[in-house]
Design an enzyme around this catalytic site. Sequence first.
Site, PDB file in Angstrom:
ATOM      1  N   SER A 183      -0.574  34.445  49.321  1.00 47.94           N
ATOM      2  CA  SER A 183      -2.356  33.439  48.361  1.00 47.94           C
ATOM      3  C   SER A 183      -2.651  32.610  50.245  1.00 47.94           C
ATOM      4  O   SER A 183      -2.112  32.153  50.002  1.00 47.94           O
ATOM      5  CB  SER A 183      -1.989  33.214  47.185  1.00 47.94           C
ATOM      6  OG  SER A 183      -2.948  32.139  46.967  1.00 47.94           O
ATOM      7  N   LYS A 240       4.742  31.057  46.591  1.00 50.66           N
ATOM      8  CA  LYS A 240       4.300  31.205  47.353  1.00 50.66           C
ATOM      9  C   LYS A 240       4.690  30.111  48.746  1.00 50.66           C
ATOM     10  O   LYS A 240       4.943  31.941  49.552  1.00 50.66           O
ATOM     11  CB  LYS A 240       2.719  31.942  47.376  1.00 50.66           C
ATOM     12  CG  LYS A 240       2.045  32.159  46.089  1.00 50.66           C
ATOM     13  CD  LYS A 240       2.828  33.348  45.802  1.00 50.66           C
ATOM     14  CE  LYS A 240       2.073  34.945  44.638  1.00 50.66           C
ATOM     15  NZ  LYS A 240       2.914  35.563  44.518  1.00 50.66           N
ATOM     16  N   LYS A 246       1.098  33.992  37.398  1.00 51.10           N
ATOM     17  CA  LYS A 246       0.105  33.298  38.759  1.00 51.10           C
ATOM     18  C   LYS A 246      -1.153  33.407  38.005  1.00 51.10           C
ATOM     19  O   LYS A 246      -1.757  32.552  38.712  1.00 51.10           O
ATOM     20  CB  LYS A 246      -0.710  34.570  38.715  1.00 51.10           C
ATOM     21  CG  LYS A 246      -1.408  35.713  38.143  1.00 51.10           C
ATOM     22  CD  LYS A 246      -2.611  36.435  38.546  1.00 51.10           C
ATOM     23  CE  LYS A 246      -3.155  37.358  37.154  1.00 51.10           C
ATOM     24  NZ  LYS A 246      -3.838  38.627  37.481  1.00 51.10           N
ATOM     25  N   GLU A 287      -9.899  20.130  38.327  1.00 45.81           N
ATOM     26  CA  GLU A 287      -8.550  19.221  39.023  1.00 45.81           C
ATOM     27  C   GLU A 287      -7.634  20.852  39.403  1.00 45.81           C
ATOM     28  O   GLU A 287      -7.679  21.457  39.468  1.00 45.81           O
ATOM     29  CB  GLU A 287      -8.259  18.822  37.861  1.00 45.81           C
ATOM     30  CG  GLU A 287      -7.666  17.849  39.037  1.00 45.81           C
ATOM     31  CD  GLU A 287      -6.038  17.242  38.056  1.00 45.81           C
ATOM     32  OE1 GLU A 287      -4.603  16.662  38.110  1.00 45.81           O
ATOM     33  OE2 GLU A 287      -6.292  17.445  36.939  1.00 45.81           O
ATOM     34  N   TYR A 326       2.798  26.721  41.038  1.00 43.24           N
ATOM     35  CA  TYR A 326       2.028  28.293  41.700  1.00 43.24           C
ATOM     36  C   TYR A 326       2.155  28.422  42.994  1.00 43.24           C
ATOM     37  O   TYR A 326       3.193  29.763  43.510  1.00 43.24           O
ATOM     38  CB  TYR A 326       1.207  28.676  40.758  1.00 43.24           C
ATOM     39  CG  TYR A 326       0.482  30.075  41.248  1.00 43.24           C
ATOM     40  CD1 TYR A 326       0.903  31.497  41.509  1.00 43.24           C
ATOM     41  CD2 TYR A 326      -0.181  29.988  42.562  1.00 43.24           C
ATOM     42  CE1 TYR A 326       0.825  32.176  41.560  1.00 43.24           C
ATOM     43  CE2 TYR A 326      -1.278  31.416  42.941  1.00 43.24           C
ATOM     44  CZ  TYR A 326      -0.361  32.564  42.928  1.00 43.24           C
ATOM     45  OH  TYR A 326      -0.830  33.009  43.764  1.00 43.24           O
ATOM     46  N   ARG A 380     -16.064  31.010  47.823  1.00 42.56           N
ATOM     47  CA  ARG A 380     -13.994  32.003  47.848  1.00 42.56           C
ATOM     48  C   ARG A 380     -14.587  33.178  48.972  1.00 42.56           C
ATOM     49  O   ARG A 380     -16.018  33.265  48.733  1.00 42.56           O
ATOM     50  CB  ARG A 380     -13.863  31.956  46.277  1.00 42.56           C
ATOM     51  CG  ARG A 380     -13.939  30.773  45.448  1.00 42.56           C
ATOM     52  CD  ARG A 380     -11.836  30.101  46.657  1.00 42.56           C
ATOM     53  NE  ARG A 380     -11.776  29.335  45.153  1.00 42.56           N
ATOM     54  CZ  ARG A 380     -12.261  28.027  45.751  1.00 42.56           C
ATOM     55  NH1 ARG A 380     -13.249  27.834  46.698  1.00 42.56           N
ATOM     56  NH2 ARG A 380     -11.499  27.369  45.157  1.00 42.56           N
ATOM     57  N   ASP A 428       8.208  47.116  35.869  1.00 40.70           N
ATOM     58  CA  ASP A 428       7.686  45.608  35.677  1.00 40.70           C
ATOM     59  C   ASP A 428       8.462  45.668  34.620  1.00 40.70           C
ATOM     60  O   ASP A 428       8.735  46.086  33.638  1.00 40.70           O
ATOM     61  CB  ASP A 428       6.085  46.769  35.093  1.00 40.70           C
ATOM     62  CG  ASP A 428       5.019  45.817  35.112  1.00 40.70           C
ATOM     63  OD1 ASP A 428       3.895  45.800  35.862  1.00 40.70           O
ATOM     64  OD2 ASP A 428       4.991  44.315  34.514  1.00 40.70           O
TER      65      ASP A 428
END
Length: 341
Positions: free
Chosen positions: A125, A154, A85, A296, A150, A231, A31
């Site tokens: 994602s 992915k 992210k 947006e 972003y 979601r 990390d």
Amino acid sequence: MKILVTGGLGFIGSHTVVELQNKGFDVVIIDNLSNSSESVLKGIVAITGKEPQFEKLDLREKASVQTFFKKHNDVSSVIHFAASKAVGESVKNPLLYYENNIASLIYLLQELQEKTEAHFIFSSSCTVYGQADEMPIDESAPIKPAMSPYGNTKQIGEEIISDVAKMSSINAILLRYFNPIGSHPSAEIGELPIGVPQNLVPFITQTGIGLRKELMVYGNDYPTVDGTCIRDYIHVVDLAKAHVVALERLLENKNEDKVEIFNLGTGIGSSVLEVISSFEKVSGKPFPYKIVDRREGDVTMAYASTDKANTILGWKTASSLDQAMESAWNWEQKIRKNNFQ
Ligand code: UD1
């Protein structure tokens, strides 16, 4: 068996390290602490009684990655979380995202492809589906053009892994997360957003604790049950467990393809107002919010088909939205009390 977890001190990474250690795996974490803290190690030890190895290292430094793999030459299984992210930040600084999310992936794969056998699990994602045409979203839904750098990292990441797996000893599983929320039930580890949270649940808990005045709900004129976006909010512990199951599948050579893809969600869609009302229930107090314009880039609706993960991985979520919200709220209260940040 030693497993490398990149980004292992981050939100999903730390919960996955806990589940790996609970299952008896040895873990080494990489990390760079750009969006995490070394103190997360203490939380992992408090839960599991075991301290994982930790190397502070930036995966954008190719020479450091090479040195790491020379030192840890027994590592051939990687769960790769380390990535940036924040959607908005990626629009403002695309090269930061391409370098951090793509260069680091390439350096890792360069090392792994030299192994006689290697396993790779990638944090992808549901953003790759954009606004899917059908709900729930299954893994065969078409990939839509990315709405942000972003999201593009992915998509590109998935393609790079697929290309490399085809011609190397690497077997990979791509995990497409829906919306991870919550924290470990012990409240020893959880989400630690830097600055003003962009995601819904940390903004809600910070508002609940009094750090923010009110939540802006981004639009109530969507074609949904109450006009707010839908979601699929999945408890981070459920999500973490799926990584262990996926890793075991690769280690036991049970995978049917060099690259397999699984959606990770609950299969249940919740609106923003439903999430707020869940928070009111678990916190026992009314929650301040106001409706503002749409944000947006937001899609109207995204929730997962869980069929493939349920049947092929043999994994199911265990926690409800209320349980996930309660754990997020417990964590928020604990970090503010202990002045963690
Ligand atoms: C976002 C990213 C997604 C990324 C994920 C990482 C966008 C468009 N998508 O997902 O690519 O993979 O984070 O965690 O940024 N909301 C509010 N008020 C707020 C914050 C959010 O109303 O202050 C609403 C949003 O409109 C959305 C829902 O809450 O309907 C969830 O938002 P968020 O937590 O940001 O997740 P996503 O947008 O789904």
